[in-house]
Every structure is written in C-alpha cells, then in structure tokens.
Design a protein around this motif. Structure first.
Motif, PDB file in Angstrom:
ATOM      1  N   HIS A 148      26.680 -14.154  -9.941  1.00 16.10           N
ATOM      2  CA  HIS A 148      27.214 -13.331  -8.850  1.00 16.10           C
ATOM      3  C   HIS A 148      26.090 -12.878  -7.917  1.00 16.10           C
ATOM      4  CE1 HIS A 148      31.279 -13.424 -10.155  1.00 16.10           C
ATOM      5  NE2 HIS A 148      31.121 -12.662 -11.217  1.00 16.10           N
ATOM      6  N   GLN A 179      43.410 -14.086  -4.026  1.00 17.16           N
ATOM      7  CA  GLN A 179      43.055 -15.504  -3.995  1.00 17.16           C
ATOM      8  C   GLN A 179      44.107 -16.350  -3.289  1.00 17.16           C
ATOM      9  OE1 GLN A 179      42.244 -17.079  -7.916  1.00 17.16           O
ATOM     10  NE2 GLN A 179      40.696 -18.468  -7.127  1.00 17.16           N
ATOM     11  N   CYS A 231      37.451 -10.165 -16.257  1.00 21.66           N
ATOM     12  CA  CYS A 231      37.291 -11.297 -17.184  1.00 21.66           C
ATOM     13  C   CYS A 231      35.994 -11.148 -17.971  1.00 21.66           C
ATOM     14  CB  CYS A 231      37.305 -12.617 -16.419  1.00 21.66           C
ATOM     15  SG  CYS A 231      38.659 -12.822 -15.250  1.00 21.66           S
ATOM     16  N   ASN A 280      35.379 -16.929  -8.419  1.00 21.88           N
ATOM     17  CA  ASN A 280      35.874 -17.381  -9.714  1.00 21.88           C
ATOM     18  C   ASN A 280      34.889 -18.322 -10.395  1.00 21.88           C
ATOM     19  OD1 ASN A 280      37.507 -19.725 -11.232  1.00 21.88           O
ATOM     20  ND2 ASN A 280      38.633 -17.803 -11.473  1.00 21.88           N
ATOM     21  N   ARG A 328      33.048  -9.396  -6.687  1.00 24.54           N
ATOM     22  CA  ARG A 328      32.341  -9.881  -7.866  1.00 24.54           C
ATOM     23  C   ARG A 328      32.332  -8.840  -8.985  1.00 24.54           C
ATOM     24  NH1 ARG A 328      31.006 -12.544  -3.480  1.00 24.54           N
ATOM     25  NH2 ARG A 328      30.192 -14.671  -3.633  1.00 24.54           N
ATOM     26  N   THR A 337      34.705  -6.683  -9.477  1.00 21.94           N
ATOM     27  CA  THR A 337      36.074  -6.718 -10.007  1.00 21.94           C
ATOM     28  C   THR A 337      36.272  -7.898 -10.942  1.00 21.94           C
ATOM     29  OG1 THR A 337      36.841  -5.721  -7.931  1.00 21.94           O
ATOM     30  CG2 THR A 337      38.502  -6.698  -9.354  1.00 21.94           C
ATOM     31  N   ALA A 338      35.709  -9.058 -10.583  1.00 21.59           N
ATOM     32  CA  ALA A 338      35.833 -10.234 -11.441  1.00 21.59           C
ATOM     33  C   ALA A 338      35.143 -10.014 -12.782  1.00 21.59           C
ATOM     34  CB  ALA A 338      35.236 -11.451 -10.734  1.00 21.59           C
ATOM     35  N   GLN A 340      32.027 -16.597 -11.961  1.00 18.94           N
ATOM     36  CA  GLN A 340      32.351 -15.936 -13.215  1.00 18.94           C
ATOM     37  C   GLN A 340      32.358 -16.913 -14.392  1.00 18.94           C
ATOM     38  OE1 GLN A 340      32.598 -12.734 -13.570  1.00 18.94           O
ATOM     39  NE2 GLN A 340      33.247 -12.671 -15.713  1.00 18.94           N
ATOM     40  N   PHE A 394      42.200 -17.030 -10.799  1.00 20.44           N
ATOM     41  CA  PHE A 394      42.148 -15.919 -11.733  1.00 20.44           C
ATOM     42  C   PHE A 394      43.455 -15.827 -12.508  1.00 20.44           C
ATOM     43  CE2 PHE A 394      38.824 -14.635  -8.752  1.00 20.44           C
ATOM     44  CZ  PHE A 394      37.814 -14.287  -9.646  1.00 20.44           C
ATOM     45  N   GLY A 439      43.037  -8.616 -12.868  1.00 16.19           N
ATOM     46  CA  GLY A 439      43.283 -10.044 -12.715  1.00 16.19           C
ATOM     47  C   GLY A 439      44.412 -10.327 -11.746  1.00 16.19           C
ATOM     48  N   LEU A 484      43.094  -9.799  -8.194  1.00 21.18           N
ATOM     49  CA  LEU A 484      42.266 -10.924  -7.751  1.00 21.18           C
ATOM     50  C   LEU A 484      43.108 -12.160  -7.468  1.00 21.18           C
ATOM     51  CD1 LEU A 484      39.241 -10.519 -10.187  1.00 21.18           C
ATOM     52  CD2 LEU A 484      39.204 -10.214  -7.707  1.00 21.18           C
ATOM     53  N   ALA A 511      37.548 -16.414  -2.710  1.00 23.50           N
ATOM     54  CA  ALA A 511      37.885 -16.016  -4.077  1.00 23.50           C
ATOM     55  C   ALA A 511      37.622 -17.143  -5.073  1.00 23.50           C
ATOM     56  CB  ALA A 511      39.356 -15.593  -4.153  1.00 23.50           C
TER      57      ALA A 511
END
Length: 508
Positions: free
Chosen positions: A75, A363, A24, A114, A17, A19-20, A117, A324, A356, A359, A110
């Motif tokens: 998240h 995913q 983004c 997403n 989370r 990293t997401a 996010q 992603f 991205g 991820l 994943a």
C-alpha cells in the motif's frame, strides 16, 4: 497550497488502503500464485512457472511475525507510485491539475487497492516500472548511470513479471531517438543483460536449461487450444493429446486448459524444459496455420480492455477474484483457501463485512474506465504525430514511449495467456501520464498555431499579437531544472523574433 488537489487525492488513496487493511486482515492470497511465491521465498530457488523477483521481495520481510507486513508495504508502494508520477509531471512542467490527473488512477482505482492487499507481484512490478520511467524521463539527457539504472530496473521488473521482457527494447529505441550517445547505450544494455544472464545461469544450475522460466509454451498452448484445428497442421505422436475433439465453439477457455485437473496438460506430468518445448512447438504451428483466428482472438481481448464497464466472458479469468468480498466467496475465485504465512503455516484471517461491503460498493464505480485509457492512447499518438513542427520533440518521444509500454503490457498477456483484468493494472503507470503529457503538448501546438492577428472590430485595424509562448502547462518554476533550458523542437518549430541590432531601426 498549490498542491492541494494532489494532497486530497493522496489522502483519499490512503483512506482506501487503510480500509482495505482492516476489512481483509492480515492479507488476501490468490491460491496458486501466492502460495508459489511464498514457497520459493522459503526455498530460495527459482520457480519454473514464475520468476523469482517477487519471492525475493517477500524474503526481505520474512522476519515479520505477520504476513500483514506485505500488504502494508505494498500500500505504501502504491501511494509512492502516485506521488512519483505527480512529481515527474510537475518537474517536466505540467500544471498541477494535469499532474494530479496523471496520478489519480493509481491512487483511487479500487482494483489497484485490492491487488495491493494481495500477496501478488503486480504492485512490486508497477513500482519497478515507475522507477524506470522516472530514470528515463527525468532529465533532458539521461546520464550513463541513469541509463544503467533504468535498464537494471526493467530487468528487475522482468524477473518479477516476464511480460516486461519487451520493455527494454522500447526503452533502447527511445534512448536512440534521444541521441544519448554510445556510452549511455552501452551502459543501458549492460544494465539489462547482466542481471537477466545471471538469473538464467542460476536457473540452468537448478533445472538444466538456460532460461527465465519453463512455462511460456504451456501458457501459449492454453491460449490457442480453444481454436486449434489439428487437421491443418502436422501433429507428432507426442503432440496428439493436445488436439481437442470438440468443435471450437464448444471448447472452454485457457483457464481450463492451463489449470483444470481434467485438462490434456495433466498427461504430460510436471513442468520441465522438454514438456515446455512440446507445448510451444505445437502452439506456434497453430498460430502459423491459423493466423486469422489468432489475430482475431488477441484483438478481441485487447479491445475488451477499453470497454466502459468491467465484465468477463466464459473464457476470461473470473473478475470477482480481484473484487473485495461482500459475502461468502465463490470457490472458483481462488481466494477461499487457507491463508499462509512466510513459513507456510495456516494463519487466521479476519473479514469485516461492513468495510468489505463499502469497498465493494465503491469498486463498482471506483475504477479506471476503459474509454479513458483508450483516450490516453489516442491522445498520445495524436500529440506525437499532429504536433510535428510545432510541439516539443522531447514530449513527442515521451508520449510514444509511454503509449508503447502501455500497449505492450496489454497486448502481450492477451497474446500469450488469457484475458485478465489483473494484467490491466500496471498500465496505469504508463497510459494516464501519456495522456497528461499529450494534453500539454497539444496545448502548446494550439498556442503556436494560433492566428498571428485578429480583427478587433469593424472600424479597428488588425493588431498583431505577440508571439505565443508556452502555455501554463509547460511553464515551470524559475528553479525547476527540467525547464531551465528550452527543449530543442523538431524541424519547423517556430521561434521568437530576432532582437534588432543596436543602432538599427526597430520593426514597426
């Protein structure tokens, strides 16, 4: 540390989370839905297509100068859902490995990361559903306040995503099976009826009809338009534009009929109660006249959810919308438009191609496979049926409730809208815990049906074994309230041998 496996899973989920967020920043928005949620949060009135629940959630954070507060909170909710499922499983006596397995899909999927996010309603819906499940399953006999709270949470979930409208019925049947009493059932009914009635009254004050939305008929027509045969039904002049001149094999899917500018829907103008009634009446005529085609279509989409890989057909919603971004997004994915803030103003976005890409690579394998969900359904049903007379009655009922909720969340969107992997995500709250409970139940059945004795060797007599007790997965700590008292089993459940009276000879 006994919870180290769950701590590792929780840390992995937190890393995904984080990293997401950096990949983004500040958020992802799905053109159409996200804009609508933000608009009605600003206007403070219900929408005709989507309930107001998620817009109310967004209004709580409109004080923030950045839209990033929404994915941050979502998240945290995702991690909280995993922790809640783990805590419920441990409280109910499951081993920590089984409890961690029940929480792992929510933490590590994943696609779940997403959607958290995105400025979308699925995360809030899953959190409300999780809270309702905890209120129903935590105690052996839910109190009146917990029954009312569970149904209020289900009502809030319905006002977030209307697919939950059927879930209070399943919960009511579950409470009847649990024999909670009349007072608790009344509290449960009031908990769902009052919020929904109040919202429908507000909706009527704005749009003139007592309802939760004015788009159910519109979506149902998009579902049946691809196979509707107008020669088999009586079509009114008002409904005539809804008939397609093309053969069913050449028609597009619900995506076109629902949202394309060239769809026949455009001739009917904006959404409204009268228009929605026309679409609904036409769709129901088609379903009655062509039940085989409709059933085949729904069954195909439901079984599609249980496939081992993520793939979509030409009539399904685009899978890449929920993936992603690794490069420049396709305009069809509906995530390429301008990013909006709480006031509707365009806000700058930043995309980290390296994070991205990482991820997106994760995913491709980091999702809950369909056969695992199908196995959870089968195990839950098997534990509820094959365990009769040996397992715990309460766990059988829990499995049926969780499996029933999961299947409703799968079947209703496939029957009324379109196949979309987004609709699969809330199922992670129900089916994995159902599978974990089922494994524990079947282990108990195996322990209780084990042969009473075994032959130690060719020259040794058979030695009777002590009566089996609950397996490790159903043994709680001494202070755990959920298992201080043995749950009453169904008829035929074996019991421990009686203690001989004082002064009487003990059995050999």
């Amino acid at each position: 540390m006994r919870d180290r496996l769950f701590v590792v899973l929780l840390a992995g989920g937190a890393l995904l989370r984080a990293t997401a967020l950096f990949a983004c920043w500040p958020a992802l928005e799905f053109y159409g839905d996200s804009y609508s949620y933000l608009w009605y949060a600003k206007e403070l009135r219900p929408g005709q297509v989507r309930p107001f629940g998620y817009s109310a959630f967004l209004k709580l954070f409109s004080w923030s100068p950045s839209i990033a507060v929404v994915p941050v909170v979502q998240h945290l909710l995702g991690l909280g859902i995993g922790a809640a499922l783990y805590g419920l499983s441990v409280h109910r006596g499951l081993s920590r490995r089984l409890a961690a397995a029940a929480a792992a899909p929510v933490l590590l999927d994943a696609y779940q990361v997403n959607i958290e996010q995105m400025v979308m309603a699925e995360t809030l819906f899953a959190a409300l559903l999780t809270a309702a499940v905890l209120a129903l399953l935590w105690r052996e006999r839910p109190s009146g306040s917990m029954c009312a709270g569970a149904d209020a949470l289900l009502a809030a979930a319905t006002l977030t995503r209307s697919v939950a409208l059927v879930l209070p019925v399943l919960a009511a049947v579950y409470l009847l099976a649990r024999s909670v009493g009349v007072r608790r059932l009344v509290a449960f009914g009031a908990g769902v009826t009052l919020p929904l009635a109040a919202y429908a009254a507000w909706f009527a004050a704005v749009y003139g009809n007592f309802a939760l939305q004015n788009a159910d008929g519109f979506f149902l027509w998009g579902r049946v338009a691809e196979f509707a045969d107008c020669s088999r039904i009586q079509v009114t002049p008002r409904e005539l534009p809804l008939c397609s001149p093309h053969p069913p094999g050449e028609r597009p899917g619900p995506n076109y009929y629902d949202w394309d500018a060239n769809s026949p829907r455009a001739a009917f103008g904006p959404f409204g109660a009268e228009t929605n009634t026309v679409f609904r009446r036409f769709a129901l005529k088609v379903i009655v006249a062509q039940p085989r085609e409709y059933t085949r279509l729904v069954a195909h989409d439901v079984t599609h959810c249980f496939e081992p890989v993520r793939r979509v057909g030409s009539r399904d919603w685009y899978l890449a919308t929920w993936q992603f971004r690794a490069g420049h997004p396709d305009p069809r994915w509906q995530i390429h438009r301008s990013l909006r803030d709480f006031d509707g103003a365009v806000t700058p976005r930043r995309h980290d191609a390296v994070l991205g890409g990482l991820l997106r690579g994760y995913q491709s394998v980091g999702f809950t496979p369909g056969p695992l969900l199908a196995g959870c359904v089968l195990m839950g049903v098997l534990a509820a049926m094959a365990a009769a007379g040996y397992g715990l009655l309460r766990i059988r009922q829990d499995c049926l409730l969780l499996v029933g909720m999961g299947l409703v969340l799968l079947v209703v969107p496939c029957a009324t809208a379109v196949f979309d992997y987004r609709y699969l995500l809330p199922v992670l709250v129900c089916l994995p815990p159902a599978g974990a409970f089922a494994v524990a139940q079947l282990r108990l059945v195996r322990a209780r049906t084990r042969p009473a004795g075994r032959r130690a060797g060719p020259d040794l007599p058979t030695r009777p074994e002590p009566p089996p007790g609950p397996p490790p997965d159903l043994v709680g700590r001494a202070g755990r309230t959920g298992w201080r008292r043995r749950v009453r089993s169904s008829r035929g459940t074996t019991s421990s041998p009686a203690t001989p009276r004082s002064g009487s000879p003990a059995p050999p």
